[in-house]
Enzyme design. Sequence first.
Site, PDB file in Angstrom:
ATOM      1  CG  ASN A   1       7.281   2.608   1.248  1.00 36.00           C
ATOM      2  OD1 ASN A   1       6.412   2.215   0.478  1.00 36.00           O
ATOM      3  ND2 ASN A   1       8.488   2.109   1.251  1.00 36.00           N
TER       4      ASN A   1
ATOM      5  CD  GLU B   1       9.367  -6.121  -6.496  1.00 39.14           C
ATOM      6  OE1 GLU B   1      10.034  -6.312  -5.450  1.00 39.14           O
ATOM      7  OE2 GLU B   1       9.688  -6.580  -7.594  1.00 39.14           O
TER       8      GLU B   1
ATOM      9  CB  CYS C   1      10.933  -2.113   0.283  1.00 40.16           C
ATOM     10  SG  CYS C   1      11.144  -1.206  -1.246  1.00 40.16           S
TER      11      CYS C   1
ATOM     12  CD  GLU D   1       6.735  -3.133  -9.557  1.00 39.52           C
ATOM     13  OE1 GLU D   1       5.806  -2.496 -10.066  1.00 39.52           O
ATOM     14  OE2 GLU D   1       6.970  -3.136  -8.332  1.00 39.52           O
TER      15      GLU D   1
HETATM   16  P1  NAD Z   1       0.434  -3.324   3.290  1.00 38.18           P
HETATM   17  O1  NAD Z   1       0.688  -4.710   2.832  1.00 38.18           O
HETATM   18  O2  NAD Z   1      -0.214  -3.133   4.611  1.00 38.18           O
HETATM   19  O3  NAD Z   1      -0.507  -2.562   2.247  1.00 38.18           O
HETATM   20  C1  NAD Z   1      -0.146  -2.444   0.886  1.00 38.18           C
HETATM   21  C2  NAD Z   1      -1.406  -2.205   0.077  1.00 38.18           C
HETATM   22  O4  NAD Z   1      -2.226  -3.387   0.112  1.00 38.18           O
HETATM   23  C3  NAD Z   1      -2.285  -1.064   0.593  1.00 38.18           C
HETATM   24  O5  NAD Z   1      -2.832  -0.350  -0.500  1.00 38.18           O
HETATM   25  C4  NAD Z   1      -3.358  -1.807   1.355  1.00 38.18           C
HETATM   26  O6  NAD Z   1      -4.564  -1.065   1.473  1.00 38.18           O
HETATM   27  C5  NAD Z   1      -3.539  -3.029   0.476  1.00 38.18           C
HETATM   28  N1  NAD Z   1      -4.174  -4.168   1.159  1.00 38.18           N
HETATM   29  C6  NAD Z   1      -4.137  -4.482   2.485  1.00 38.18           C
HETATM   30  N2  NAD Z   1      -4.849  -5.602   2.715  1.00 38.18           N
HETATM   31  C7  NAD Z   1      -5.351  -6.012   1.531  1.00 38.18           C
HETATM   32  C8  NAD Z   1      -6.170  -7.096   1.122  1.00 38.18           C
HETATM   33  N3  NAD Z   1      -6.613  -8.006   1.994  1.00 38.18           N
HETATM   34  N4  NAD Z   1      -6.477  -7.199  -0.175  1.00 38.18           N
HETATM   35  C9  NAD Z   1      -6.024  -6.309  -1.087  1.00 38.18           C
HETATM   36  N5  NAD Z   1      -5.260  -5.250  -0.766  1.00 38.18           N
HETATM   37  C10 NAD Z   1      -4.910  -5.100   0.538  1.00 38.18           C
HETATM   38  O7  NAD Z   1       1.836  -2.549   3.211  1.00 38.18           O
HETATM   39  P2  NAD Z   1       2.157  -1.051   3.674  1.00 38.18           P
HETATM   40  O8  NAD Z   1       2.169  -1.033   5.169  1.00 38.18           O
HETATM   41  O9  NAD Z   1       1.310  -0.081   2.941  1.00 38.18           O
HETATM   42  O10 NAD Z   1       3.644  -0.859   3.105  1.00 38.18           O
HETATM   43  C11 NAD Z   1       4.790  -1.271   3.805  1.00 38.18           C
HETATM   44  C12 NAD Z   1       5.335  -2.558   3.216  1.00 38.18           C
HETATM   45  O11 NAD Z   1       5.561  -2.391   1.822  1.00 38.18           O
HETATM   46  C13 NAD Z   1       6.678  -2.958   3.793  1.00 38.18           C
HETATM   47  O12 NAD Z   1       6.691  -4.344   4.054  1.00 38.18           O
HETATM   48  C14 NAD Z   1       7.658  -2.637   2.674  1.00 38.18           C
HETATM   49  O13 NAD Z   1       8.836  -3.401   2.681  1.00 38.18           O
HETATM   50  C15 NAD Z   1       6.824  -2.907   1.475  1.00 38.18           C
HETATM   51  N6  NAD Z   1       7.358  -2.235   0.296  1.00 38.18           N
HETATM   52  C16 NAD Z   1       7.988  -2.985  -0.656  1.00 38.18           C
HETATM   53  C17 NAD Z   1       8.532  -2.388  -1.777  1.00 38.18           C
HETATM   54  C18 NAD Z   1       9.219  -3.208  -2.827  1.00 38.18           C
HETATM   55  O14 NAD Z   1       9.318  -2.754  -3.949  1.00 38.18           O
HETATM   56  N7  NAD Z   1       9.699  -4.404  -2.506  1.00 38.18           N
HETATM   57  C19 NAD Z   1       8.428  -1.006  -1.936  1.00 38.18           C
HETATM   58  C20 NAD Z   1       7.777  -0.270  -0.957  1.00 38.18           C
HETATM   59  C21 NAD Z   1       7.238  -0.895   0.150  1.00 38.18           C
END
Ligand code: NAD
Length: 480
Positions: free
Chosen positions: A149, A249, A283, A461
Amino acid sequence: MLMFNNLIDGEWLSDGARAPNVNPSDTKDIVGEAVRGTRAQAEAAIAAAKAAFPAWSRSTPQARYDILKKASDEILARKDELGRLLSREEGKTLPEGIGEVARAGQIFAFFAGECLRMAGEKLASVRPGIDIEITREALGVVGLITPWNFPIAIPAWKIAPALAYGNTVVVKPADLVPGSTWALVDILHRAGLPKGVLNLVIGRGSEVGAVLLEHPDVAAISFTGSVATGQKVAAACIASRPMKKFQLEMGGKNPLVVLDDADLKVAVECAANSAFFSTGQRCTAASRLIVTAGIHDRFVEALTERMRGLKVDDAVKAGTDIGPVVDQSQLDQDLKYISIGKDEGAKLAFGGELLNRAAPGFYLQPALFTGVANTMRIAREEIFGPVAAVIRVKDYAEALATANDTEFGLSSGICTTSLKYASDYKRNSEAGMVMVNLPIAGVDYHVPFGGRKGSSFGAREQGRYAAEFYTTVKTAYTMP
Ligand code: NAD
């Protein structure tokens, strides 16, 4: 056609399977083609980062400053072009895309400065004649795993401090949006980073991400993404030998409280911005609007009116307020929750329907539910789309209790003209970031970012607090 390749040990690698990067505003438009990195490539990237670490961690602050500053200058100079790439691959509007790129440039300028400001402490010992020095040192190879995102800002706020404090990096962006991180890595590479200092491996989490989590030569993992993946990351970091330092995060279910004494215009703007801009895919988005009884009906009416005026269309089209949802699977999730909300007995006061535009894309009219109880799933689970729930409460005390009644704690806000309530809310809100009379999704880049409870784990962060994660502390004793 742009080719998003992997950078390993200073070489761009194009071999292996490829996947199209589809524009969510127009699924016929292919933004580029990305390589699908393999386990072997992830291992090679880690080996390159390990080999580059001794020299990079001992490089002068000036050398690191020069590279980070040069990268910042190029990012800022190309913000319009890179913003367009970002908006095409992710679907946020062009002003939002350009703004995010500018943010990445500012982050690199900030951490260029931090290279020159690394300081320690010198204290007298409690024992006679001994000096104590406390210094910060780089960790080693850090693995950075980022979500879709914020395709350039999040990689930037992880890569910049990692490099500034002397670490070497393997970054794995979300496979849905590889283009922006690829462009960022290309800029840093050409800015003069020695080979192996920064490696890019585009690919699946279960493949490339998993290698980063398991590999003994990765000292630390900085992860941003969903709670479910975050828990896997934490478990893997603990299980790895040696254990890895990690920071997470994750999600949010962020509340915006609107009190009877709020300026209605301010409250409506804060709510519309926080809940629906960037298609609600932040998020820090406000998904719970907690409104006291005296202003409730006026607020709902004014917010609905504001929503009616929001233009949902192609992300790069002039005048678009809200772009498409990022892909079919996220759209399915948004629609599923809209249907859950109706089944739970909430009233869909506005929106929630699919929209047709000139090109085929994932267009959804932002949705507002009223009559929501904080126990409903639409008030408890992260939807990550343009869907907000209005929860009516009787007074400030109930508003605060409702705001805090969640497993998450990332950002939170209040709209009020009362200093008393604003002060009390800042003190008692169980969130990492609290905003008064401001949209709750927007943050500065030179101050800490992060949450508490189920939203975050580990050090904050951004800003100077980033040093907590990207360095380790050494205490040295000297008898001169
Ligand atoms: P996601 O958890 O599906 O993926 C995040 C990353 O993790 C991707 O690069 C993905 O390829 C990787 N990943 C997935 N499975 C993995 C595994 N088994 N091992 C290692 N890496 C793996 O999240 P998303 O759909 O890309 O993003 C949306 C989420 O991110 C929402 O929940 C949102 O709230 C959160 N988010 C949080 C913040 C924050 O700072 N708190 C900021 C932005 C987004």
